[in-house]
Motif scaffolding. Structure first.
Motif, PDB file in Angstrom:
ATOM      1  N   ILE A 220       0.838  -1.204   0.000  1.00 25.54           N
ATOM      2  CA  ILE A 220       0.000   0.000   0.000  1.00 25.54           C
ATOM      3  C   ILE A 220       0.866   1.244   0.000  1.00 25.54           C
ATOM      4  O   ILE A 220       0.630   2.205  -0.751  1.00 25.54           O
ATOM      5  CB  ILE A 220      -0.949  -0.003   1.217  1.00 25.54           C
ATOM      6  N   GLU A 221       1.910   1.247   0.847  1.00 25.11           N
ATOM      7  CA  GLU A 221       2.789   2.412   0.924  1.00 25.11           C
ATOM      8  C   GLU A 221       3.544   2.621  -0.389  1.00 25.11           C
ATOM      9  O   GLU A 221       3.698   3.755  -0.853  1.00 25.11           O
ATOM     10  CB  GLU A 221       3.796   2.236   2.073  1.00 25.11           C
ATOM     11  N   MET A 222       4.009   1.534  -0.995  1.00 27.05           N
ATOM     12  CA  MET A 222       4.796   1.664  -2.220  1.00 27.05           C
ATOM     13  C   MET A 222       3.971   2.172  -3.396  1.00 27.05           C
ATOM     14  O   MET A 222       4.508   2.822  -4.305  1.00 27.05           O
ATOM     15  CB  MET A 222       5.412   0.301  -2.581  1.00 27.05           C
ATOM     16  N   LEU A 223       2.678   1.892  -3.419  1.00 25.32           N
ATOM     17  CA  LEU A 223       1.860   2.269  -4.566  1.00 25.32           C
ATOM     18  C   LEU A 223       1.096   3.569  -4.354  1.00 25.32           C
ATOM     19  O   LEU A 223       0.229   3.903  -5.162  1.00 25.32           O
ATOM     20  CB  LEU A 223       0.895   1.127  -4.906  1.00 25.32           C
ATOM     21  N   ARG A 224       1.418   4.277  -3.285  1.00 31.53           N
ATOM     22  CA  ARG A 224       0.914   5.642  -3.196  1.00 31.53           C
ATOM     23  C   ARG A 224       1.546   6.461  -4.318  1.00 31.53           C
ATOM     24  O   ARG A 224       2.629   6.146  -4.808  1.00 31.53           O
ATOM     25  CB  ARG A 224       1.235   6.248  -1.827  1.00 31.53           C
ATOM     26  N   LYS A 225       0.870   7.499  -4.741  1.00 32.69           N
ATOM     27  CA  LYS A 225       1.304   8.233  -5.942  1.00 32.69           C
ATOM     28  C   LYS A 225       2.752   8.713  -5.838  1.00 32.69           C
ATOM     29  O   LYS A 225       3.526   8.603  -6.789  1.00 32.69           O
ATOM     30  CB  LYS A 225       0.380   9.435  -6.165  1.00 32.69           C
ATOM     31  N   ILE A 226       3.135   9.243  -4.681  1.00 33.34           N
ATOM     32  CA  ILE A 226       4.478   9.809  -4.535  1.00 33.34           C
ATOM     33  C   ILE A 226       5.534   8.712  -4.563  1.00 33.34           C
ATOM     34  O   ILE A 226       6.557   8.833  -5.260  1.00 33.34           O
ATOM     35  CB  ILE A 226       4.568  10.650  -3.245  1.00 33.34           C
ATOM     36  N   ASN A 227       5.338   7.654  -3.806  1.00 29.37           N
ATOM     37  CA  ASN A 227       6.346   6.597  -3.756  1.00 29.37           C
ATOM     38  C   ASN A 227       6.503   5.889  -5.094  1.00 29.37           C
ATOM     39  O   ASN A 227       7.616   5.513  -5.487  1.00 29.37           O
ATOM     40  CB  ASN A 227       5.992   5.587  -2.663  1.00 29.37           C
ATOM     41  N   LEU A 228       5.395   5.673  -5.804  1.00 29.47           N
ATOM     42  CA  LEU A 228       5.489   5.074  -7.132  1.00 29.47           C
ATOM     43  C   LEU A 228       6.291   5.979  -8.066  1.00 29.47           C
ATOM     44  O   LEU A 228       7.159   5.508  -8.816  1.00 29.47           O
ATOM     45  CB  LEU A 228       4.093   4.833  -7.699  1.00 29.47           C
ATOM     46  N   SER A 229       6.025   7.284  -8.000  1.00 29.58           N
ATOM     47  CA  SER A 229       6.757   8.227  -8.856  1.00 29.58           C
ATOM     48  C   SER A 229       8.244   8.227  -8.527  1.00 29.58           C
ATOM     49  O   SER A 229       9.090   8.285  -9.425  1.00 29.58           O
ATOM     50  CB  SER A 229       6.175   9.639  -8.693  1.00 29.58           C
ATOM     51  N   ARG A 230       8.576   8.164  -7.252  1.00 32.05           N
ATOM     52  CA  ARG A 230       9.989   8.148  -6.872  1.00 32.05           C
ATOM     53  C   ARG A 230      10.680   6.881  -7.350  1.00 32.05           C
ATOM     54  O   ARG A 230      11.824   6.918  -7.820  1.00 32.05           O
ATOM     55  CB  ARG A 230      10.116   8.273  -5.354  1.00 32.05           C
ATOM     56  N   ALA A 231      10.009   5.747  -7.199  1.00 27.44           N
ATOM     57  CA  ALA A 231      10.611   4.493  -7.629  1.00 27.44           C
ATOM     58  C   ALA A 231      10.853   4.483  -9.134  1.00 27.44           C
ATOM     59  O   ALA A 231      11.929   4.069  -9.604  1.00 27.44           O
ATOM     60  CB  ALA A 231       9.713   3.320  -7.220  1.00 27.44           C
ATOM     61  N   VAL A 232       9.875   4.946  -9.908  1.00 22.94           N
ATOM     62  CA  VAL A 232      10.036   4.980 -11.364  1.00 22.94           C
ATOM     63  C   VAL A 232      11.074   6.031 -11.757  1.00 22.94           C
ATOM     64  O   VAL A 232      11.873   5.821 -12.681  1.00 22.94           O
ATOM     65  CB  VAL A 232       8.687   5.254 -12.050  1.00 22.94           C
ATOM     66  N   ARG A 233      11.105   7.149 -11.039  1.00 26.48           N
ATOM     67  CA  ARG A 233      12.076   8.196 -11.359  1.00 26.48           C
ATOM     68  C   ARG A 233      13.504   7.697 -11.172  1.00 26.48           C
ATOM     69  O   ARG A 233      14.401   8.035 -11.966  1.00 26.48           O
ATOM     70  CB  ARG A 233      11.833   9.423 -10.469  1.00 26.48           C
ATOM     71  N   GLU A 237      16.421   7.568 -14.129  1.00 30.52           N
ATOM     72  CA  GLU A 237      17.775   8.101 -14.089  1.00 30.52           C
ATOM     73  C   GLU A 237      18.769   7.110 -14.662  1.00 30.52           C
ATOM     74  O   GLU A 237      19.725   7.493 -15.347  1.00 30.52           O
ATOM     75  CB  GLU A 237      18.162   8.452 -12.653  1.00 30.52           C
ATOM     76  N   LEU A 238      18.557   5.824 -14.377  1.00 29.16           N
ATOM     77  CA  LEU A 238      19.480   4.796 -14.852  1.00 29.16           C
ATOM     78  C   LEU A 238      19.152   4.327 -16.262  1.00 29.16           C
ATOM     79  O   LEU A 238      20.052   4.043 -17.057  1.00 29.16           O
ATOM     80  CB  LEU A 238      19.443   3.599 -13.897  1.00 29.16           C
ATOM     81  N   PHE A 239      17.861   4.217 -16.571  1.00 27.30           N
ATOM     82  CA  PHE A 239      17.418   3.662 -17.858  1.00 27.30           C
ATOM     83  C   PHE A 239      16.343   4.578 -18.465  1.00 27.30           C
ATOM     84  O   PHE A 239      15.163   4.225 -18.495  1.00 27.30           O
ATOM     85  CB  PHE A 239      16.857   2.249 -17.663  1.00 27.30           C
ATOM     86  N   PRO A 240      16.738   5.753 -18.933  1.00 30.38           N
ATOM     87  CA  PRO A 240      15.724   6.712 -19.416  1.00 30.38           C
ATOM     88  C   PRO A 240      14.906   6.200 -20.591  1.00 30.38           C
ATOM     89  O   PRO A 240      13.705   6.489 -20.684  1.00 30.38           O
ATOM     90  CB  PRO A 240      16.573   7.936 -19.800  1.00 30.38           C
ATOM     91  N   ASP A 241      15.521   5.441 -21.496  1.00 32.96           N
ATOM     92  CA  ASP A 241      14.776   4.961 -22.665  1.00 32.96           C
ATOM     93  C   ASP A 241      13.802   3.849 -22.297  1.00 32.96           C
ATOM     94  O   ASP A 241      12.709   3.757 -22.856  1.00 32.96           O
ATOM     95  CB  ASP A 241      15.755   4.457 -23.733  1.00 32.96           C
ATOM     96  N   GLU A 242      14.184   3.005 -21.349  1.00 33.64           N
ATOM     97  CA  GLU A 242      13.323   1.877 -20.978  1.00 33.64           C
ATOM     98  C   GLU A 242      12.118   2.309 -20.156  1.00 33.64           C
ATOM     99  O   GLU A 242      11.088   1.633 -20.150  1.00 33.64           O
ATOM    100  CB  GLU A 242      14.122   0.838 -20.195  1.00 33.64           C
ATOM    101  N   PHE A 577      15.142  -8.748 -19.246  1.00 36.21           N
ATOM    102  CA  PHE A 577      14.892  -7.686 -18.273  1.00 36.21           C
ATOM    103  C   PHE A 577      15.809  -7.739 -17.050  1.00 36.21           C
ATOM    104  O   PHE A 577      15.764  -6.837 -16.225  1.00 36.21           O
ATOM    105  CB  PHE A 577      13.436  -7.741 -17.799  1.00 36.21           C
ATOM    106  N   ASN A 578      16.623  -8.746 -16.935  1.00 42.12           N
ATOM    107  CA  ASN A 578      17.430  -8.899 -15.726  1.00 42.12           C
ATOM    108  C   ASN A 578      18.416  -7.748 -15.547  1.00 42.12           C
ATOM    109  O   ASN A 578      18.790  -7.416 -14.421  1.00 42.12           O
ATOM    110  CB  ASN A 578      18.170 -10.237 -15.744  1.00 42.12           C
ATOM    111  N   TYR A 579      18.843  -7.144 -16.632  1.00 41.76           N
ATOM    112  CA  TYR A 579      19.799  -6.043 -16.529  1.00 41.76           C
ATOM    113  C   TYR A 579      19.192  -4.816 -15.842  1.00 41.76           C
ATOM    114  O   TYR A 579      19.918  -3.919 -15.389  1.00 41.76           O
ATOM    115  CB  TYR A 579      20.323  -5.665 -17.917  1.00 41.76           C
ATOM    116  N   LEU A 580      17.865  -4.769 -15.761  1.00 43.08           N
ATOM    117  CA  LEU A 580      17.216  -3.630 -15.122  1.00 43.08           C
ATOM    118  C   LEU A 580      17.213  -3.724 -13.596  1.00 43.08           C
ATOM    119  O   LEU A 580      16.825  -2.764 -12.935  1.00 43.08           O
ATOM    120  CB  LEU A 580      15.762  -3.522 -15.603  1.00 43.08           C
TER     121      LEU A 580
END
Length: 749
Positions: A220-233, A237-242, A577-580
């Motif tokens: 629940i905490e991880m899928l709040r809007k802010i935490n999801l955005s931070r995780a994807v952000r 940073e590491l894989f901008p195209d992916e 996908f393992n390289y991600l």
């Protein structure tokens, strides 16, 4: 009348008098605690049942009288002529009609225990207890005997499911359990169940020490809007195209100034630019609190909205339209486990439509939510909302109906599915690192606890060019299979929803089949390509249609059930996908140096130990500088994450510190290569420490044997590298084997 007969008669009368207990709980527990007979019942063992044992059975029966149910059979009579021959207890838990001493067939759901009379082949009915709970024992008509009728066929005990916390998913869950012929416990159970179905959180029931729970700690905490955005952000940073499938986002209030500055500069450089943004409250759901803006100044006009925790995202202005209406896709994704990571995608989903024809946003129509927002909970209140019994019409349809419609227009729906699967896998990979931190905090290694799985709801929007865009991920997607409808003026009631039932019952039923504790879990294929592979595209094209069960699905399909609607996508396509999973490797370092089991924050001592053991300090980075780095990053993140459980450095803060150390150590490389290089250094150093520890525990003879034996994973020696710039060009998994001396020299230099 013999003493033997009197005692047996007293026992049966006592059982009959105690059958006036609470029927519902006992009936649910009856067949769940059945214990199959391990083999034949010998006449010698039957004759050895003593009067003392019968008295114990009577006392045990009286002790559990509160949990008995009424008997639906009337076969408590005793055959007087057979009593003198002795009795045996038949504990084989099979169902079916049985023959009494009177020669009649009893109801196969009777809650009475059968007593077999030695030498006659006849049975008596009584009760047995296990842990104070009534256990029904029946003899099945299809259990054949080989010689003397005593050797019975062993049948599988039904899977038990605790549904007492299921909440809104209860109806679909009940249907699924009934189809599987499992045992439901709607009021809970005093002894452990195989599966616990929670409605909201892993912590809905705090006292589970075994079995499986349908929620992960921290989801629940991880899928709040802010935490999801931070995780994807972080992944961007590491894989901008992916990770370009997630709209550009800003977190409020901490990034309000950054948001304002970037939008002002963009408009200054292009005066014709008129972007639109969507504001989503961090803890919002069902469309609550969402609104559109054209300028950062509009945030200030929304009653102080800029001071609340929210996410601002770029609004997708050119979505794909069907019948001139905007729509999104709700796909159901099962995370079966985190270690190893297993992901399944439902081959059928829902398409949810707006109820007003779409127009590109303008200052005049920004507030028309029925045009811009696809949330079902909002559009259902529109006068234009259409409830339909068909899967390809109405305001809620199956996703397969949309795919078939697109295919009829020449759209390559194989590629659409392939892109969606890629989006799902990449998103889950972004969530896994912190989920592992939450998991070890609630269920530390070595502590009794359940295993977890969870169904997530992915909300995906197709752009006009058919590129999928991730809108959000729901930890508790709605599993209702009915909707509220006005059946007469002012009178509302819930009526079945055929579209919801078709999709959601299949998802829940097949999730249960995949987590069935009695199923074998075979190894998974690990190396199928994604993207241009016709094999994958054919594999996933069959959305909404029957599919043959595969060995990788881990399920033995029964003839009476449809084939699985869930398709495994990871680890099936792991090589692509393992390289991600770079941040996951950083999270492993973080968990290793937490120090105390069950904590989620790293203290200053743990951070210093990490630096020291990985040999990251030196003339250019003193331990005093390490302490300053820890304090600076921890304080800043403490202000951004106000609801943290404890003080210290969280995973996101540790990742930022790791990025800083990587940039400092390997200057001139792209960030991804810097991070991978530093990971290679850390993992090589820690592996060396483990090897030294293992050698210290060996005897001198074992040490000589190890020194004289080549390492089974040894690779050819590489030439000495003078620059760390070459390191990143090698596969990550080789770094710790081949470059340990070289990397050590580079660190010291």
């Amino acid at each position: 009348m013999s003493d033997h007969y009197v005692k047996v008669k007293v026992q049966l009368e006592q059982m009959k008098s105690e059958q006036e207990g609470t029927e519902r709980e006992a009936a649910a527990e009856e067949e769940a605690l059945l214990t199959p007979s391990p083999g034949s019942v010998s006449p010698v063992a039957a004759a050895n049942i003593t009067a003392g044992g019968r008295r114990d059975a009577v006392r045990s029966s009286a002790a559990g009288s509160r949990h008995r149910s009424k008997s639906r059979g009337k076969n408590g009579a005793l055959d007087r002529n057979a009593c003198s021959t002795g009795i045996t207890q038949d504990t084989n838990p099979v169902q079916g009609p049985i023959e009494t001493t009177a020669g009649k067939m009893t109801n196969r759901n009777s809650s009475e225990q059968m007593l077999q009379i030695k030498g006659t082949g006849k049975v008596l009915q009584g009760k047995n207890e296990t842990n104070g709970t009534t256990v029904s024992n029946h003899r099945s008509k299809d259990q054949h005997t080989k010689d003397d009728g005593n050797k019975l066929v062993k049948r599988r005990k039904p899977v038990t499911v605790d549904t007492s916390k299921a909440k809104t998913s209860l109806e679909a869950l009940k249907v699924s359990i009934k189809q599987l012929k499992w045992k439901e416990f709607p009021l809970g159970r005093r002894v452990a169940c195989d599966i616990y179905w929670h409605g909201v959180s892993f912590h809905d029931n705090e006292n589970i020490v075994s079995g499986q729970v349908n929620k992960f700690p921290g989801m629940i905490e991880m899928l709040r809007k802010i935490n999801l955005s931070r995780a994807v952000r972080t992944m961007q940073e590491l894989f901008p195209d992916e990770y370009n499938f997630y709209p550009r986002s800003w977190i409020l209030p901490e990034e309000f100034q950054l948001f304002s500055t970037q939008i002002r500069l963009a408009k200054d450089s292009d005066s014709s630019l008129k972007p639109t943004f969507i504001v989503k409250p961090d803890g919002g759901s069902q469309g609550d609190g969402i609104y559109l803006i054209r300028d950062p100044s509009d945030l200030r006009a929304m009653a102080g909205a800029h001071s609340k925790h929210a996410v601002v995202q770029e609004y997708i202005q050119k979505p794909l339209l069907i019948d001139k209406l905007k729509f999104d896709i709700r796909l159901y994704v099962l995370i079966r486990s985190l270690e190893p990571l297993e992901i399944y995608i439902a081959k059928e989903g829902l398409s949810r439509f707006c109820t007003e024809p779409y127009q590109e946003p303008s200052q005049k129509n920004l507030n028309q939510v029925f045009m811009h927002l696809t949330n079902y909970s909002l559009n259902v209140h529109s006068g234009n909302f259409v409830h339909s019994d068909s899967t390809n019409t109405g305001s809620k349809r199956t996703f397969s109906s949309i795919l078939y419609r697109l295919a009829s227009k020449g759209v390559d729906i194989k590629k659409v599915w392939s892109d969606i699967i890629s989006l799902v896998i990449k998103t889950v990979i972004a969530l896994v690192p912190e989920l592992k931190v939450y998991y070890q905090a609630d269920i530390p290694p070595g502590k009794p606890g359940p295993t977890c799985f969870q169904i997530l709801g992915f909300d995906i929007l197709l752009m006009k060019n058919l590129k999928p865009v991730l809108l959000e991920v729901n930890a508790n997607p709605s599993m209702r299979i009915e909707h509220e409808q006005e059946v007469s003026p002012g009178v509302f009631e819930y009526v079945p929803s055929p579209v919801d039932e078709e999709v959601k019952v299949g998802v829940i039923r097949d999730t249960l089949r995949l987590v069935d504790p009695g199923q074998r879990r075979p190894s998974h294929p690990m190396s199928l390509p994604l993207g241009n592979s016709s094999e994958l595209q054919e594999d996933i094209l069959e959305a909404g249609s029957p599919d043959k069960a595969e060995p990788g699905d881990g399920v033995l399909v029964e003839n009476s059930l449809p084939s699985l609607c869930l398709k495994q996508v990871f680890p099936k396509y792991t090589k692509q996908f393992n390289y991600l999973r770079t941040v996951e490797r950083i999270a492993a370092l973080f968990i290793r140096f937490l120090g105390v089991k069950g904590t989620m924050r790293m203290g200053p001592t743990g951070f210093r130990t990490f630096i020291r053991n990985c040999k990251l300090s030196g003339s250019s980075l003193s331990m005093a500088s390490v302490d300053i780095l820890y304090i600076d990053i921890t304080r800043r993140w403490a202000g951004m994450v106000s609801d943290s459980r404890e003080a210290g450095m969280g995973l996101q803060a540790f990742v930022e510190a790791f990025f800083y150390l990587a940039q400092r150590r390997f200057k001139g490389l792209p960030l991804r290569e810097q991070v991978v290089s530093l990971l290679g250094v850390c993992e090589a150093q820690l592996e060396g420490v483990e090897e030294k520890r293992s050698l210290c525990t060996k005897t001198p003879a074992e040490k000589r044997t190890v020194q004289g034996t080549a390492h089974p994973l040894a690779l050819p020696t590489l030439p000495q590298l003078s620059s760390p710039a070459i390191v990143h060009k090698l596969p990550n998994y080789r770094l710790h084997q081949t470059l340990r001396p070289t990397l050590k020299g580079n660190v010291e230099n």
